[in-house]
Motif scaffolding. Sequence first.
Motif, mmCIF file in Angstrom:
data_model
loop_
_atom_site.group_PDB
_atom_site.id
_atom_site.type_symbol
_atom_site.label_atom_id
_atom_site.label_comp_id
_atom_site.label_asym_id
_atom_site.label_seq_id
_atom_site.Cartn_x
_atom_site.Cartn_y
_atom_site.Cartn_z
ATOM 1 N N ARG A 117 0.833 -1.215 0.000
ATOM 2 C CA ARG A 117 0.000 0.000 0.000
ATOM 3 C C ARG A 117 0.862 1.256 0.000
ATOM 4 O O ARG A 117 0.537 2.248 -0.659
ATOM 5 C CB ARG A 117 -0.934 0.000 1.214
ATOM 6 C CG ARG A 117 -2.093 -0.978 1.122
ATOM 7 C CD ARG A 117 -3.142 -0.683 2.183
ATOM 8 N NE ARG A 117 -2.599 -0.772 3.532
ATOM 9 C CZ ARG A 117 -2.614 -1.860 4.288
ATOM 10 N NH1 ARG A 117 -3.139 -2.984 3.817
ATOM 11 N NH2 ARG A 117 -2.106 -1.834 5.502
ATOM 12 N N ALA A 120 2.340 1.924 -3.403
ATOM 13 C CA ALA A 120 1.289 2.351 -4.325
ATOM 14 C C ALA A 120 0.820 3.769 -4.046
ATOM 15 O O ALA A 120 0.523 4.540 -4.961
ATOM 16 C CB ALA A 120 0.109 1.387 -4.227
ATOM 17 N N THR A 121 0.760 4.116 -2.772
ATOM 18 C CA THR A 121 0.173 5.391 -2.366
ATOM 19 C C THR A 121 1.136 6.561 -2.472
ATOM 20 O O THR A 121 0.712 7.708 -2.643
ATOM 21 C CB THR A 121 -0.345 5.278 -0.911
ATOM 22 O OG1 THR A 121 -1.341 4.258 -0.855
ATOM 23 C CG2 THR A 121 -0.928 6.578 -0.405
ATOM 24 N N ALA A 128 -4.766 1.222 -2.553
ATOM 25 C CA ALA A 128 -4.657 0.004 -3.357
ATOM 26 C C ALA A 128 -5.503 -1.095 -2.712
ATOM 27 O O ALA A 128 -5.262 -1.480 -1.572
ATOM 28 C CB ALA A 128 -3.199 -0.437 -3.437
ATOM 29 N N LEU A 136 -5.945 -4.382 -11.128
ATOM 30 C CA LEU A 136 -5.306 -3.165 -10.634
ATOM 31 C C LEU A 136 -6.310 -2.032 -10.615
ATOM 32 O O LEU A 136 -7.062 -1.833 -11.571
ATOM 33 C CB LEU A 136 -4.124 -2.784 -11.531
ATOM 34 C CG LEU A 136 -2.990 -3.811 -11.652
ATOM 35 C CD1 LEU A 136 -1.915 -3.285 -12.599
ATOM 36 C CD2 LEU A 136 -2.398 -4.136 -10.295
ATOM 37 N N LEU A 138 -5.892 1.903 -8.961
ATOM 38 C CA LEU A 138 -5.173 2.844 -8.099
ATOM 39 C C LEU A 138 -5.496 4.273 -8.507
ATOM 40 O O LEU A 138 -6.613 4.730 -8.282
ATOM 41 C CB LEU A 138 -3.673 2.556 -8.163
ATOM 42 C CG LEU A 138 -2.804 3.224 -7.105
ATOM 43 C CD1 LEU A 138 -3.199 2.786 -5.707
ATOM 44 C CD2 LEU A 138 -1.324 2.926 -7.341
ATOM 45 N N TYR A 176 -1.612 -8.447 -2.206
ATOM 46 C CA TYR A 176 -1.645 -7.267 -3.073
ATOM 47 C C TYR A 176 -0.894 -7.573 -4.370
ATOM 48 O O TYR A 176 0.105 -8.297 -4.371
ATOM 49 C CB TYR A 176 -0.998 -6.061 -2.395
ATOM 50 C CG TYR A 176 -1.897 -5.351 -1.419
ATOM 51 C CD1 TYR A 176 -2.918 -4.518 -1.871
ATOM 52 C CD2 TYR A 176 -1.730 -5.515 -0.055
ATOM 53 C CE1 TYR A 176 -3.741 -3.868 -0.979
ATOM 54 C CE2 TYR A 176 -2.551 -4.864 0.850
ATOM 55 C CZ TYR A 176 -3.555 -4.045 0.379
ATOM 56 O OH TYR A 176 -4.377 -3.401 1.259
ATOM 57 N N TYR A 180 1.693 -2.913 -7.342
ATOM 58 C CA TYR A 180 1.572 -1.842 -6.359
ATOM 59 C C TYR A 180 2.891 -1.596 -5.635
ATOM 60 O O TYR A 180 3.241 -0.449 -5.338
ATOM 61 C CB TYR A 180 0.500 -2.197 -5.328
ATOM 62 C CG TYR A 180 -0.905 -2.240 -5.851
ATOM 63 C CD1 TYR A 180 -1.404 -1.234 -6.672
ATOM 64 C CD2 TYR A 180 -1.754 -3.290 -5.512
ATOM 65 C CE1 TYR A 180 -2.704 -1.277 -7.154
ATOM 66 C CE2 TYR A 180 -3.056 -3.341 -5.981
ATOM 67 C CZ TYR A 180 -3.527 -2.331 -6.802
ATOM 68 O OH TYR A 180 -4.816 -2.375 -7.270
ATOM 69 N N GLN A 181 3.594 -2.659 -5.329
ATOM 70 C CA GLN A 181 4.788 -2.566 -4.507
ATOM 71 C C GLN A 181 6.025 -2.136 -5.294
ATOM 72 O O GLN A 181 6.937 -1.535 -4.725
ATOM 73 C CB GLN A 181 5.044 -3.919 -3.846
ATOM 74 C CG GLN A 181 6.055 -3.912 -2.724
ATOM 75 C CD GLN A 181 6.011 -5.211 -1.928
ATOM 76 O OE1 GLN A 181 5.074 -5.995 -2.053
ATOM 77 N NE2 GLN A 181 7.024 -5.443 -1.112
ATOM 78 N N TRP A 186 2.323 5.880 -12.024
ATOM 79 C CA TRP A 186 1.130 5.313 -12.643
ATOM 80 C C TRP A 186 0.549 6.305 -13.634
ATOM 81 O O TRP A 186 0.232 7.447 -13.272
ATOM 82 C CB TRP A 186 0.094 4.975 -11.568
ATOM 83 C CG TRP A 186 0.508 3.804 -10.715
ATOM 84 C CD1 TRP A 186 1.524 3.773 -9.803
ATOM 85 C CD2 TRP A 186 -0.062 2.491 -10.734
ATOM 86 N NE1 TRP A 186 1.618 2.526 -9.243
ATOM 87 C CE2 TRP A 186 0.652 1.713 -9.790
ATOM 88 C CE3 TRP A 186 -1.118 1.914 -11.441
ATOM 89 C CZ2 TRP A 186 0.347 0.379 -9.544
ATOM 90 C CZ3 TRP A 186 -1.417 0.580 -11.190
ATOM 91 C CH2 TRP A 186 -0.692 -0.180 -10.252
#
Length: 457
Positions: A117, A120-121, A128, A136, A138, A176, A180-181, A186
């Motif tokens: 997370r 991704a964030t 995520a 996916l 996001l 996940y 994301y990791q 993106w």
Amino acid sequence: MSRRPTTDGTSRRAFLRGLGACVALPTLESLARPARAGAVAGRPAQTASGMPLRTAFVAFPNGSNYERWLPSGEGRDYKANETFVPMAALREKFQIITNLAHDAANDWGDGPGDHARSGATFLTGAHAWKAGGARLHLGTSVDQVAAAQVGRTTRIDSLQLGTEPGRLYGACDTGYACAYQYNLSWASESTPLPPEPNPRMVFERLFGAPGPNREALLRQRLETRKSVLDFVLDDARSLQKSLGRNDRAKLDEYLAGVRKLEEEIEKHERFRSPDPSLAPALPAGIPEGHGDHVDLMYDLMAIAFQSDSTRVISFAVAPEGSNRPLPELGLTEGHHYLTHHAGDPEKRKKVGQIERWYMERFARFLAKLDAAKDADGSSVLDNAMIVYGCAIGDGNRHNHDQLPVVLAGGGGGTLSPGRHVKLASATPMTNLYASMLDRLGVRAERVGDSTGRLDEV
């Protein structure tokens, strides 16, 4: 890493060209056009004097040893903590911002998976959701919001860099998606942009010839052991005749820097460990030592900014959750393992070593940017905004508030470095991003979960 023709009007000549090479130049006083009142406002990513305004987002993994990070005092009279010792000579070139938070990195009922997370964030401000790696969803990262508008002014709209390749498929951290990791950037809610870990590939994007014959020309150059500069000598000699004394010296210094960087990449391509267990399956061009790798990627970032090849870069010094040991520091335990120290003083000490070691690499990068000058006499760092941080606060707690964040650079005169800025508790990290986009001239009503702007920076 897509390319666009240069449309920026700050220079009459931006490149040295030759068969197999296209070397972008730094800003030169002899070629610079003075900025016109009202013209700059219509062009994103320029300073008031018409110099390029660059932005970068650098992520380190696994949170911080926050007790060694948090400064004491506020404003200009703050006292830096021990993690910032490598930054002492650059004190007036960055600000420490505390109490930023990424709420979207919290579990929101999803359970464990803080590293996925957080990765991704960090640049998206979006949550995520778990789907076992099958789907996916996001959001667009701040660098790509900037690149969509700023990228029109440069040959490369943005660079996505890392020390490990991005993963697009499969499940990783407790269900996940690996995407994301392992991907900071993106382009949309379902389109990650994998980082490039190979210095040679980045160098060729910056200085190799564009077009369908790129690979054949690169092979020819490598086989004959010629430098990329050998192919632009005629163009360089012609340009030198039109430059003033200062610009001639500046161009010579810049080209020497390009050659030094090229030689460093060539060195890592030639010399590999005879024991494959020490560097298993590393592609040619990727250094065996993590420190060498990080430094080389930073050097590529610096020359990309100096040459105005791009104005937007993201860089993960290691992917979130990285459990890489650091033999350079005499540490055989993995980084992620050590951050789960449960208060053990020896493990905490080792995490502090790693954190400071990464800060040394970052300080070296900033010093390089500060030494490089734009046509108006200011430094590339003065005309940059560089975020350095993580979406995990304390690596042992896995909290997503009290994030460790540095904002380096002068933003073309729009930022106020040299301070510790203490914000209200749990201020969205994306509010900082929205403020940076404003300074870039990028129109964006909000970024991820942003709730406003930061006037304080």
